[in-house]
Enzyme design. Structure first.
Site: not given
Ligand code: SAH
Length: 343
Positions: A92, A105, A112, A116, A119, A159-160, A191, A214-216, A290, A333
């Protein structure tokens, strides 16, 4: 002997290919320019001599990914593409329109492996890496289909990227090259979920692109639950790598933080995060989660998100709340690929 695919040839490789056909090296640049304009037919490369076109048709081809599905948002001008790759896999990409231009994007892998918990891209695991030519195709296809230029690229699809390191670096070089897309490094964002060796290598690469991490979560306990990769690369070590990136590139890092109700959105979390980041040259992007079907997690309320933002801002940390785009077309995502795979 099979035909050579010129998509995915570097300038040097293209020059070598032409030399083998007794053609001058300068033709390579002409062909490359056409390739990045999305041209796949040699006959339409109007500045090439007829005899070269005949030779090229005989010995080469230019692959191109195909649009499998396209969803246009009715809320904003976001367009989501599902592309079909040569081997039948799907990825995508999303095109977002901002006042300053179009942002693409793009995905860096099919699926992936990072797992996470919030995701959608990770379900079904990692299928394979994308080549840099396929990643460039995502941008080419978006420009061709929309008949508009892309002025920013963010590698935030599935993907990473730092686990597909060599292809990502070559892709960035192509996006940056004046022969191809001519997009400046500051308009290119990669990212990562926090692959420390990749961050260090990228810092040493001499390409000052924008790094998003992506810290979260503000601590290892929460982050371990959300992002399994944290067990391998815990927060403090990750932040050390980020500091190294900042020193080497002089670029501000963006930390992404998706707010998940009752998991990482408390005021305590916001204060902990402020302490963690207060001395770093950084920006925090708060993302309203999301929702992903089948996952028992909810987004934080908008008042909670604003409270969280205020605590960070009061500590002097530059913070924004990400504007949602394309929420009516599953633009987030891996959601669309996932919904197609599940049918
Ligand atoms: N693997 C990389 C890039 C892909 S994800 C990474 O982890 O950064 C792109 C961003 O979307 C990341 O910050 C990821 O954590 C975030 N993301 C994934 N699923 C999500 C969701 N359901 N809601 C909000 N952000 C999300």
């Amino acid at each position: 002997m099979g035909k050579t695919n010129l998509k995915g040839c570097t300038l040097t490789q293209m020059e070598e290919f032409l030399k083998q056909m007794d053609e001058p090296a300068y033709r390579a640049k002409q062909i490359i320019k056409w390739i990045y304009k999305g041209q796949t037919e040699f006959e339409k490369m109007t500045d090439l001599p007829k005899d070269l076109i005949v030779k090229l048709k005989d010995r080469a081809y230019i692959s191109m990914i195909n649009i499998y599905k396209k969803h246009e948002s009715t809320l904003d001008e976001t367009v989501k593409y599902v592309f079909l790759l040569e081997d039948g896999n799907m990825v995508e990409s999303v095109k977002m329109k901002y006042s300053f231009g179009n942002t693409a994007c793009i995905s860096s892998q099919v699926g992936c492996a990072m797992g996470c918990t919030f995701c959608a891209s990770t379900e079904g695991g990692m299928v394979r890496n994308l080549s840099w030519g396929e990643m460039a195709d995502e941008v080419i296809a978006i420009e061709k289909d929309s008949n508009e230029k892309v002025s920013r690229v963010v590698v935030m699809g599935s993907g990473e990227p730092l686990l597909n390191y060599d292809q990502i670096v070559q892709f960035i070089k192509v996006m940056n090259s004046s022969l191809a897309f001519n997009i400046s490094c500051r308009r290119l964002t990669v990212s990562t979920c926090g692959i420390i060796p990749g961050i260090i290598r990228l810092a040493d690469e001499g390409m000052p692109i924008t790094l998003a991490v992506s810290l979260h979560a503000p601590n290892d306990a929460i982050r371990n639950d959300l992002m399994p990769i944290n067990k391998l690369y815990p927060i403090l070590q990750l932040l050390d790598a980020c500091k190294y990136y900042i020193i080497k590139t002089k670029r501000r890092i963006t930390f992404e933080y998706a707010l998940i109700s009752k998991i990482n959105d408390s005021e305590k979390c916001a204060r902990e995060l402020s302490n963690l980041l207060k001395d770093l040259l950084c920006h925090v992007n708060l993302i309203p989660l999301n929702p992903v079907e089948g996952k028992q997690i909810e987004r934080s309320t908008s008042s909670q998100i604003r409270r969280f933002e205020k605590i960070l801002m009061d500590s002097g940390i530059s913070t924004t709340i990400r504007r949602e785009m394309g929420s009516d077309i599953e633009a987030a995502c891996g959601q669309l690929r996932r919904s197609l795979l599940m049918r």
